[in-house]
Write a protein that holds these residues in place. Sequence first.
Motif, PDB file in Angstrom:
ATOM      1  N   GLY A  53       0.824  -1.198   0.000  1.00 59.25           N
ATOM      2  CA  GLY A  53       0.000   0.000   0.000  1.00 59.25           C
ATOM      3  C   GLY A  53       0.854   1.242   0.000  1.00 59.25           C
ATOM      4  N   LEU A  54       0.509   2.170  -0.878  1.00 59.85           N
ATOM      5  CA  LEU A  54       1.247   3.423  -0.988  1.00 59.85           C
ATOM      6  C   LEU A  54       0.312   4.577  -0.657  1.00 59.85           C
ATOM      7  CD1 LEU A  54       3.769   4.346  -3.749  1.00 59.85           C
ATOM      8  CD2 LEU A  54       2.016   5.985  -3.092  1.00 59.85           C
ATOM      9  N   ALA A  55       0.783   5.506   0.150  1.00 65.53           N
ATOM     10  CA  ALA A  55      -0.002   6.682   0.548  1.00 65.53           C
ATOM     11  C   ALA A  55      -1.314   6.228   1.195  1.00 65.53           C
ATOM     12  CB  ALA A  55      -0.219   7.598  -0.643  1.00 65.53           C
TER      13      ALA A  55
ATOM     14  N   SER B 142       3.512   5.922   3.775  1.00 61.60           N
ATOM     15  CA  SER B 142       2.222   5.878   4.433  1.00 61.60           C
ATOM     16  C   SER B 142       2.400   5.365   5.848  1.00 61.60           C
ATOM     17  CB  SER B 142       1.257   4.961   3.670  1.00 61.60           C
ATOM     18  OG  SER B 142      -0.023   4.961   4.259  1.00 61.60           O
ATOM     19  N   LEU B 143       1.340   5.454   6.632  1.00 63.13           N
ATOM     20  CA  LEU B 143       1.318   4.844   7.951  1.00 63.13           C
ATOM     21  C   LEU B 143       0.051   4.032   8.097  1.00 63.13           C
ATOM     22  CD1 LEU B 143       2.734   7.593  10.335  1.00 63.13           C
ATOM     23  CD2 LEU B 143       3.830   5.484   9.589  1.00 63.13           C
ATOM     24  N   PHE B 144      -0.002   3.266   9.144  1.00 64.08           N
ATOM     25  CA  PHE B 144      -1.160   2.421   9.375  1.00 64.08           C
ATOM     26  C   PHE B 144      -2.357   3.264   9.785  1.00 64.08           C
ATOM     27  CE2 PHE B 144       2.585  -0.141  10.209  1.00 64.08           C
ATOM     28  CZ  PHE B 144       2.324  -1.264   9.455  1.00 64.08           C
ATOM     29  N   GLY B 145      -3.545   2.704   9.589  1.00 60.70           N
ATOM     30  CA  GLY B 145      -4.757   3.407   9.982  1.00 60.70           C
ATOM     31  C   GLY B 145      -5.035   3.246  11.464  1.00 60.70           C
ATOM     32  N   LEU B 146      -4.019   3.492  12.259  1.00 57.96           N
ATOM     33  CA  LEU B 146      -4.186   3.436  13.705  1.00 57.96           C
ATOM     34  C   LEU B 146      -3.641   4.725  14.300  1.00 57.96           C
ATOM     35  CD1 LEU B 146      -1.176   2.873  15.120  1.00 57.96           C
ATOM     36  CD2 LEU B 146      -1.574   0.598  14.210  1.00 57.96           C
ATOM     37  N   TRP B 147      -4.057   5.021  15.508  1.00 63.88           N
ATOM     38  CA  TRP B 147      -3.587   6.235  16.160  1.00 63.88           C
ATOM     39  C   TRP B 147      -2.472   5.884  17.124  1.00 63.88           C
ATOM     40  CZ3 TRP B 147      -3.311  11.277  15.982  1.00 63.88           C
ATOM     41  CH2 TRP B 147      -2.933  11.987  17.116  1.00 63.88           C
ATOM     42  N   ASP B 148      -1.287   6.409  16.866  1.00 68.97           N
ATOM     43  CA  ASP B 148      -0.140   6.244  17.749  1.00 68.97           C
ATOM     44  C   ASP B 148       0.247   7.635  18.232  1.00 68.97           C
ATOM     45  OD1 ASP B 148       2.575   6.169  18.723  1.00 68.97           O
ATOM     46  OD2 ASP B 148       2.748   4.174  17.852  1.00 68.97           O
ATOM     47  N   LYS B 149       0.011   7.906  19.501  1.00 70.55           N
ATOM     48  CA  LYS B 149       0.229   9.245  20.046  1.00 70.55           C
ATOM     49  C   LYS B 149       1.658   9.727  19.816  1.00 70.55           C
ATOM     50  CE  LYS B 149      -0.474  11.947  24.272  1.00 70.55           C
ATOM     51  NZ  LYS B 149       0.860  12.568  24.328  1.00 70.55           N
ATOM     52  N   ASN B 150       2.611   8.828  19.975  1.00 74.44           N
ATOM     53  CA  ASN B 150       4.016   9.220  19.854  1.00 74.44           C
ATOM     54  C   ASN B 150       4.417   9.542  18.418  1.00 74.44           C
ATOM     55  OD1 ASN B 150       4.562   8.880  22.612  1.00 74.44           O
ATOM     56  ND2 ASN B 150       4.850   6.675  22.332  1.00 74.44           N
ATOM     57  N   ILE B 151       3.657   9.040  17.449  1.00 76.43           N
ATOM     58  CA  ILE B 151       3.981   9.268  16.040  1.00 76.43           C
ATOM     59  C   ILE B 151       3.070  10.316  15.421  1.00 76.43           C
ATOM     60  CG2 ILE B 151       4.081   8.213  13.749  1.00 76.43           C
ATOM     61  CD1 ILE B 151       4.933   5.609  15.063  1.00 76.43           C
TER      62      ILE B 151
ATOM     63  N   GLN C 272       5.085  11.846   5.426  1.00 71.62           N
ATOM     64  CA  GLN C 272       5.700  10.871   6.332  1.00 71.62           C
ATOM     65  C   GLN C 272       7.208  10.842   6.082  1.00 71.62           C
ATOM     66  OE1 GLN C 272       2.630   9.455   4.714  1.00 71.62           O
ATOM     67  NE2 GLN C 272       1.560  10.142   6.545  1.00 71.62           N
ATOM     68  N   PRO C 273       7.955  11.734   6.712  1.00 74.08           N
ATOM     69  CA  PRO C 273       9.402  11.791   6.492  1.00 74.08           C
ATOM     70  C   PRO C 273      10.093  10.514   6.966  1.00 74.08           C
ATOM     71  CG  PRO C 273       8.770  13.149   8.366  1.00 74.08           C
ATOM     72  CD  PRO C 273       7.498  12.717   7.714  1.00 74.08           C
ATOM     73  N   PRO C 274      11.316  10.269   6.523  1.00 74.59           N
ATOM     74  CA  PRO C 274      12.019   9.043   6.884  1.00 74.59           C
ATOM     75  C   PRO C 274      12.048   8.747   8.378  1.00 74.59           C
ATOM     76  CG  PRO C 274      13.208  10.172   5.156  1.00 74.59           C
ATOM     77  CD  PRO C 274      12.097  11.090   5.561  1.00 74.59           C
ATOM     78  N   SER C 275      12.245   9.767   9.202  1.00 72.38           N
ATOM     79  CA  SER C 275      12.305   9.520  10.652  1.00 72.38           C
ATOM     80  C   SER C 275      10.981   8.967  11.169  1.00 72.38           C
ATOM     81  CB  SER C 275      12.653  10.817  11.393  1.00 72.38           C
ATOM     82  OG  SER C 275      11.744  11.855  11.062  1.00 72.38           O
ATOM     83  N   MET C 276       9.889   9.418  10.593  1.00 69.59           N
ATOM     84  CA  MET C 276       8.562   8.937  10.997  1.00 69.59           C
ATOM     85  C   MET C 276       8.358   7.486  10.560  1.00 69.59           C
ATOM     86  SD  MET C 276       4.971  10.834  10.120  1.00 69.59           S
ATOM     87  CE  MET C 276       3.475  10.503  11.041  1.00 69.59           C
ATOM     88  N   MET C 277       8.777   7.162   9.343  1.00 70.19           N
ATOM     89  CA  MET C 277       8.653   5.794   8.852  1.00 70.19           C
ATOM     90  C   MET C 277       9.533   4.841   9.647  1.00 70.19           C
ATOM     91  SD  MET C 277       6.424   5.655   6.343  1.00 70.19           S
ATOM     92  CE  MET C 277       6.841   4.228   5.340  1.00 70.19           C
ATOM     93  N   ARG C 278      10.723   5.291  10.004  1.00 73.29           N
ATOM     94  CA  ARG C 278      11.610   4.442  10.815  1.00 73.29           C
ATOM     95  C   ARG C 278      10.997   4.170  12.183  1.00 73.29           C
ATOM     96  NH1 ARG C 278      16.072   7.320   8.161  1.00 73.29           N
ATOM     97  NH2 ARG C 278      15.900   8.943   9.746  1.00 73.29           N
ATOM     98  N   ALA C 279      10.338   5.176  12.764  1.00 74.68           N
ATOM     99  CA  ALA C 279       9.694   4.988  14.060  1.00 74.68           C
ATOM    100  C   ALA C 279       8.589   3.938  13.968  1.00 74.68           C
ATOM    101  CB  ALA C 279       9.125   6.315  14.559  1.00 74.68           C
ATOM    102  N   ALA C 280       7.840   3.954  12.870  1.00 74.24           N
ATOM    103  CA  ALA C 280       6.794   2.951  12.675  1.00 74.24           C
ATOM    104  C   ALA C 280       7.404   1.566  12.474  1.00 74.24           C
ATOM    105  CB  ALA C 280       5.927   3.328  11.481  1.00 74.24           C
ATOM    106  N   ALA C 281       8.484   1.499  11.701  1.00 77.09           N
ATOM    107  CA  ALA C 281       9.123   0.214  11.428  1.00 77.09           C
ATOM    108  C   ALA C 281       9.667  -0.431  12.698  1.00 77.09           C
ATOM    109  CB  ALA C 281      10.249   0.404  10.408  1.00 77.09           C
ATOM    110  N   LEU C 282      10.062   0.389  13.661  1.00 76.07           N
ATOM    111  CA  LEU C 282      10.574  -0.145  14.925  1.00 76.07           C
ATOM    112  C   LEU C 282       9.508  -0.919  15.697  1.00 76.07           C
ATOM    113  CD1 LEU C 282      12.789   2.821  16.207  1.00 76.07           C
ATOM    114  CD2 LEU C 282      13.567   0.575  15.402  1.00 76.07           C
TER     115      LEU C 282
END
Length: 207
Positions: free
Chosen positions: A42-44, A69-78, A160-170
């Motif tokens: 999935g893209l965007a 993109s990010l998941f359709g969930l709410w993550d307060k830290n992200i 979704q900048p790289p730092s944000m995507m890396r945080a999700a990947a973690l």
Amino acid sequence: MAYSRRGFFGSPPGSKNDTGNFADDLNALIEYLGVEKFHILGLAGGGFAVSDYVASYPEKLLSMTIVCSLFGLWDKNIDERLDFILPKSFADLPPEFKELGPSYRWAHPEGVNEWIKMEKKSKGDGIRYRQKAKSNITWEKIRAANLPSFFIAGGAELYQPPSMMRAAALEIPNSQTLIIHEAGHAVQWEQPELFNQAVLEFLNKHS
């Protein structure tokens, strides 16, 4: 294989009183085609459909790829930080500015014009009803699917900048991340050869 979600080019919006959901719409297509197991990407905005399908039908998947993109969930830290990095006027900016990196816009004006045409075409007739997820999407459900996971980000991404995507990947054990330098939100359009090669290598590795 790619498909248009409800209300996008080629797909009717459906009824306002029955919008369906991401996972069941895609699963209806998968069952119609007779596909038993598959890789999902999935893209965007497509990332929301991916996460819903992963949470709802994990047994049908071989791997998961999330692009810009990010998941359709709410993550307060992200997610809360989006309000910090994006100005309130961001939504009013031209789509090509928000989604194509500056290097691409400078080097490929003809590609920008083609992208603008495609972006307008994708809107279909403009009628669209907000669709919801089938499942309550959580990190726990995504991790429980235990899928090989690939995160791809554009180095010049605004959403979704790289730092944000890396945080999700973690949040996903044993996932891998690729940053495509100079690319914006539409990495598959700006650098298709690199994008296709990376995705195909990942899919072949987990087939």
